[in-house]
Enzyme design. Structure first.
Site, PDB file in Angstrom:
ATOM      1  N   ASP A   5       3.695  34.616 -34.696  1.00 11.74           N
ATOM      2  CA  ASP A   5       3.185  35.397 -33.687  1.00 11.74           C
ATOM      3  C   ASP A   5       3.982  34.977 -32.382  1.00 11.74           C
ATOM      4  OD1 ASP A   5       2.776  32.775 -32.706  1.00 11.74           O
ATOM      5  OD2 ASP A   5       0.522  32.922 -33.102  1.00 11.74           O
ATOM      6  N   GLN A   6       3.724  35.505 -31.265  1.00 11.99           N
ATOM      7  CA  GLN A   6       4.567  35.462 -30.266  1.00 11.99           C
ATOM      8  C   GLN A   6       4.916  33.950 -30.042  1.00 11.99           C
ATOM      9  OE1 GLN A   6       2.763  37.239 -26.540  1.00 11.99           O
ATOM     10  NE2 GLN A   6       4.752  37.592 -25.713  1.00 11.99           N
TER      11      GLN A   6
END
Length: 142
Positions: A16-17
Site C-alpha cells: 500500500d502507500q
C-alpha cells in the site's frame, strides 16, 4: 497435526502507500495456504468444484502483528484446527523473514452444493478426504 508451509515473496503490487503489504492480501495468502494444505493431504479443491461443490467462508478472523514489505519473503503455515465432518476451521500463521509473526488468522468453511447452497454431508460424500482431515488433526498430538 500436519502443518503446511509455503513461502510467499511480497510483490510491489501487494503493498500500500505505506510500503507494507495491504491488509486484504493476507486473505489471499490464507487461501494459498489452505489450497496448499489440501494438496499436501493429496486432494485438490478444484475437484470439489468440478463435482458442483463449493466451500464458502462463513467466518473469518485475522490479527495483524508486524508488517511485511516489498521484496521480503513471508512464510505461511496452515493447519486444520477443527473439523467435524461438516465444518472445517483452518488456522494460519504468517511470519517475516526473521521468523516474527506478521499475522495470524482463522477461517471457517462449510461445503455446499454450488447450485443451491445447501450443505452436503462431507464425511459421507468424500470419505477419503474426511479420513485425511481427521488424521491431519491428530498427528503429533499424543
Amino acid at each position: 497435526m500436519i502443518v503446511s508451509t509455503r513461502e510467499i515473496e511480497v510483490r510491489y503490487a501487494e503493498t500500500d502507500q505505506m510500503g507494507v503489504v495491504y491488509h486484504a492480501n493476507y486473505l489471499v495468502w490464507m487461501e494459498l495456504g489452505r489450497t496448499a494444505l489440501i494438496q499436501d493431504l493429496g486432494f485438490k479443491y478444484a475437484q470439489l468444484e468440478k463435482d458442483g461443490i463449493v466451500s464458502p467462508v462463513i467466518d473469518l478472523q485475522i490479527a495483524y502483528k508486524k508488517p511485511l514489505r516489498y521484496g521480503e519473503t513471508g512464510t505461511i503455515k496452515t493447519w486444520i484446527a477443527e473439523y467435524d465432518g461438516f465444518r472445517s476451521i483452518y488456522e494460519y500463521e504468517i511470519t517475516t523473514p526473521t521468523g516474527e509473526v506478521a499475522a495470524t488468522g482463522k477461517s471457517t468453511h462449510v461445503c455446499v452444493k454450488k447450485d443451491s447452497f445447501r450443505p452436503i454431508p462431507f464425511r459421507k460424500m468424500y470419505p477419503d478426504w474426511h479420513e485425511a482431515y481427521m488424521n491431519a488433526m491428530k498427528k503429533g498430538e499424543e
